[in-house]
Design a protein around this motif. Structure first.
Motif, PDB file in Angstrom:
ATOM      1  N   ARG A  62       2.370  20.836  -2.217  1.00  0.00           N
ATOM      2  CA  ARG A  62       3.418  19.827  -2.401  1.00  0.00           C
ATOM      3  C   ARG A  62       2.882  18.466  -1.969  1.00  0.00           C
ATOM      4  O   ARG A  62       2.032  18.385  -1.086  1.00  0.00           O
ATOM      5  CB  ARG A  62       4.650  20.193  -1.570  1.00  0.00           C
ATOM      6  CG  ARG A  62       5.338  21.491  -2.017  1.00  0.00           C
ATOM      7  CD  ARG A  62       6.180  22.097  -0.903  1.00  0.00           C
ATOM      8  NE  ARG A  62       5.344  22.608   0.171  1.00  0.00           N
ATOM      9  CZ  ARG A  62       5.776  22.859   1.402  1.00  0.00           C
ATOM     10  NH1 ARG A  62       7.037  22.618   1.720  1.00  0.00           N
ATOM     11  NH2 ARG A  62       4.960  23.338   2.317  1.00  0.00           N
ATOM     12  N   SER A  63       3.401  17.411  -2.580  1.00  0.00           N
ATOM     13  CA  SER A  63       2.931  16.076  -2.233  1.00  0.00           C
ATOM     14  C   SER A  63       4.069  15.077  -2.280  1.00  0.00           C
ATOM     15  O   SER A  63       5.082  15.281  -2.964  1.00  0.00           O
ATOM     16  CB  SER A  63       1.799  15.638  -3.167  1.00  0.00           C
ATOM     17  OG  SER A  63       2.242  15.615  -4.503  1.00  0.00           O
ATOM     18  N   ILE A  74      -0.274   3.398  -6.992  1.00  0.00           N
ATOM     19  CA  ILE A  74       0.220   4.755  -7.206  1.00  0.00           C
ATOM     20  C   ILE A  74      -0.051   5.141  -8.646  1.00  0.00           C
ATOM     21  O   ILE A  74       0.679   4.747  -9.562  1.00  0.00           O
ATOM     22  CB  ILE A  74       1.723   4.855  -6.897  1.00  0.00           C
ATOM     23  CG1 ILE A  74       2.019   4.320  -5.497  1.00  0.00           C
ATOM     24  CG2 ILE A  74       2.206   6.298  -7.027  1.00  0.00           C
ATOM     25  CD1 ILE A  74       3.491   4.156  -5.199  1.00  0.00           C
ATOM     26  N   HIS A  75      -1.140   5.857  -8.873  1.00  0.00           N
ATOM     27  CA  HIS A  75      -1.540   6.270 -10.217  1.00  0.00           C
ATOM     28  C   HIS A  75      -1.532   5.100 -11.190  1.00  0.00           C
ATOM     29  O   HIS A  75      -0.992   5.187 -12.296  1.00  0.00           O
ATOM     30  CB  HIS A  75      -0.634   7.389 -10.726  1.00  0.00           C
ATOM     31  CG  HIS A  75      -0.896   8.710 -10.064  1.00  0.00           C
ATOM     32  ND1 HIS A  75      -2.150   9.244  -9.903  1.00  0.00           N
ATOM     33  CD2 HIS A  75      -0.045   9.600  -9.508  1.00  0.00           C
ATOM     34  CE1 HIS A  75      -2.066  10.398  -9.273  1.00  0.00           C
ATOM     35  NE2 HIS A  75      -0.796  10.644  -9.018  1.00  0.00           N
ATOM     36  N   GLY A  76      -2.108   3.989 -10.761  1.00  0.00           N
ATOM     37  CA  GLY A  76      -2.217   2.837 -11.645  1.00  0.00           C
ATOM     38  C   GLY A  76      -1.044   1.873 -11.595  1.00  0.00           C
ATOM     39  O   GLY A  76      -1.105   0.793 -12.189  1.00  0.00           O
ATOM     40  N   THR A  86      -2.519  16.681   4.678  1.00  0.00           N
ATOM     41  CA  THR A  86      -3.443  15.554   4.649  1.00  0.00           C
ATOM     42  C   THR A  86      -2.699  14.317   4.150  1.00  0.00           C
ATOM     43  O   THR A  86      -1.810  14.410   3.301  1.00  0.00           O
ATOM     44  CB  THR A  86      -4.636  15.820   3.719  1.00  0.00           C
ATOM     45  OG1 THR A  86      -4.151  16.087   2.387  1.00  0.00           O
ATOM     46  CG2 THR A  86      -5.450  17.006   4.202  1.00  0.00           C
ATOM     47  N   THR A  87      -3.072  13.169   4.682  1.00  0.00           N
ATOM     48  CA  THR A  87      -2.492  11.893   4.255  1.00  0.00           C
ATOM     49  C   THR A  87      -3.618  10.897   4.023  1.00  0.00           C
ATOM     50  O   THR A  87      -4.541  10.805   4.838  1.00  0.00           O
ATOM     51  CB  THR A  87      -1.513  11.348   5.314  1.00  0.00           C
ATOM     52  OG1 THR A  87      -0.382  12.215   5.407  1.00  0.00           O
ATOM     53  CG2 THR A  87      -1.034   9.951   4.952  1.00  0.00           C
ATOM     54  N   SER A 138       0.853  -1.186   0.000  1.00  0.00           N
ATOM     55  CA  SER A 138       0.000   0.000   0.000  1.00  0.00           C
ATOM     56  C   SER A 138       0.891   1.238   0.000  1.00  0.00           C
ATOM     57  O   SER A 138       2.101   1.161   0.239  1.00  0.00           O
ATOM     58  CB  SER A 138      -0.901   0.010   1.239  1.00  0.00           C
ATOM     59  OG  SER A 138      -1.735  -1.120   1.275  1.00  0.00           O
ATOM     60  N   SER A 139       0.305   2.368  -0.278  1.00  0.00           N
ATOM     61  CA  SER A 139       1.041   3.629  -0.220  1.00  0.00           C
ATOM     62  C   SER A 139       0.162   4.674   0.452  1.00  0.00           C
ATOM     63  O   SER A 139      -1.061   4.541   0.497  1.00  0.00           O
ATOM     64  CB  SER A 139       1.439   4.103  -1.624  1.00  0.00           C
ATOM     65  OG  SER A 139       0.286   4.359  -2.405  1.00  0.00           O
ATOM     66  N   ALA A 140       0.789   5.699   0.992  1.00  0.00           N
ATOM     67  CA  ALA A 140       0.057   6.788   1.636  1.00  0.00           C
ATOM     68  C   ALA A 140       0.543   8.104   1.043  1.00  0.00           C
ATOM     69  O   ALA A 140       1.737   8.418   1.123  1.00  0.00           O
ATOM     70  CB  ALA A 140       0.276   6.762   3.146  1.00  0.00           C
ATOM     71  N   THR A 141      -0.365   8.843   0.442  1.00  0.00           N
ATOM     72  CA  THR A 141      -0.013  10.111  -0.197  1.00  0.00           C
ATOM     73  C   THR A 141      -0.263  11.266   0.765  1.00  0.00           C
ATOM     74  O   THR A 141      -1.370  11.425   1.280  1.00  0.00           O
ATOM     75  CB  THR A 141      -0.842  10.324  -1.470  1.00  0.00           C
ATOM     76  OG1 THR A 141      -0.599   9.240  -2.371  1.00  0.00           O
ATOM     77  CG2 THR A 141      -0.462  11.635  -2.145  1.00  0.00           C
TER      78      THR A 141
END
Length: 388
Positions: A154-155, A379-381, A372-373, A138-141
């Motif tokens: 920024r991200s 990740i984008h597909g 925010t997270t 999984s990932s957390a943006t």
């Protein structure tokens, strides 16, 4: 399938190149696995740029034998996040060879610690085995929002941790100690420099999906319970500790800060969030210097519990403010939530509450802004997986 070897020669104790030449590359050759490319990174984000470029050139899935710490994997994830011009879905499978300082992801996937070189080859051996197994990461943006519309947004993407408060301060200050203390001891020094500080902010926790609930670990039941029927909840500061993890139960081999990720795993991608708020202590009711000094000792006890196989999550306050186990009858010392995301809104006047850490990358929220997270399964597909 494209096979590429990427290692960071300056991460950790700077032995990645030697280890790959002596252990990894010969083993690949023995098994008839000839890499299409072997790349030693030369500058920040080199690994991320390489992976994105390779994905643009092929429609095949990509296997990356990665010699690095968590930071280089973070660079790859963030580069994938920012490469919005990719039009095809893709898969990137990681063979992780731990070469960094803390190696949180590898330590979580392979918790038995060892100095033997074979320990560092567990992911590689799985890849080379007759029946290789892998898990999807999984990932957390995290998005850092400006105070005014039209400002600089920024991200970044976490594979391990997104945090504020003490943990972010530790990572911020530890960078100045890297040259004099290259090992994990620099984090302990930075922790002592910040242990008496409180961080003033508001937090909103949001569920993973619509109509789901934010969950809170109940010490007495040893399980998670829903804290709302649906929707978000808000928590008021001050905070001493606020940290969310993804894919891991620890940040170094013995520091199990989020043990429930492994012992009570979520069925769907989620963030495990560890929070300490000093005013939950029944004997502390103000934000004075004396209160901070008294609570600093308890903060040390909590962090010490993380080194004792995650014992901190079951600590309870006694009526006298002491920290103990289940024989006490007060509130839990640690608030351990599981949810889909969070929103951190620091007080305008608290500059120390404006640090955000995303896998070691530090951001500074401008006064009046927020961070925010949110959790994601890709990740984008692009689906990231790891041989484990």
């Amino acid at each position: 399938m494209t096979l590429v070897v990427v290692y960071n020669p300056v991460c950790g104790d700077r032995t990645a190149e030697k280890f790959f030449n002596e252990e990894v590359l010969p083993r690949l050759k023995e098994q008839g696995k000839i890499p299409d490319k072997v790349i030693a990174t030369t500058h920040p984000n080199h690994a991320g740029e390489t992976i994105v470029e390779l994905l643009k050139q092929t429609t095949e899935s990509l296997t990356v034998i990665l010699g690095s710490g968590d930071g280089t994997l973070h660079e790859i994830a963030t580069s994938l996040h920012h490469s919005l011009d990719r039009q095809v879905q893709s898969q990137v499978a990681i063979v992780l060879v731990p070469c960094g300082t803390a190696n949180a992801l590898y330590s979580s996937l392979f918790p038995s610690q060892s100095d033997d070189p074979s320990y560092r080859l567990k992911s590689l051996n799985l890849y080379l085995s007759p029946s290789p197994t892998s898990i999807v990461l999984s990932s957390a943006t995290t998005v850092v929002h400006p105070s005014q519309p039209g400002g600089d947004t920024r991200s970044s993407v976490a594979i391990v941790v997104a945090s504020t408060a003490l943990h972010a301060a530790i990572l911020h200050d530890s960078e100045a100690l890297r040259s004099s203390h290259p090992g994990i001891e620099r984090f302990k020094i930075a922790a002592q420099q910040n242990i008496t500080r409180w961080y003033h902010a508001r937090v909103k926790l949001v569920p993973s999906h619509e109509h789901e609930s934010v969950e809170l670990y109940d010490v007495s039941r040893r399980s998670f319970i829903a804290v709302t029927e649906e929707g978000s909840i808000e928590l008021e500061g001050p905070f001493t500790y606020f940290l969310s993890t993804v894919n891991v139960d620890r940040l170094e081999s013995l520091f199990r800060i989020a043990p429930l990720h492994a012992t009570l795993p979520s069925r769907t991608p989620a963030l495990d969030i560890v929070i300490v708020r000093p005013l939950r202590n029944p004997t502390i009711n103000d934000d004075s210097e004396g209160s901070r000094l008294r609570f600093a000792e308890q903060g040390g006890i909590v962090l010490g519990g993380a080194y004792r196989d995650g014992a901190h999550v079951n600590m309870i306050y006694g009526s006298d403010g002491s920290v103990g186990s289940e024989e006490n009858s007060g509130q839990s010392v640690v608030e351990y939530y599981r949810c889909g995301g969070w929103e951190w809104i620091p007080d305008r006047d608290d500059e120390h509450a404006r640090f955000v850490c995303v896998d070691g990358e530090i951001f500074n929220i401008e006064a009046g802004g927020k961070a925010t997270t949110s959790i994601s399964g890709n990740i984008h597909g692009t689906q990231l997986s790891i041989f484990a």
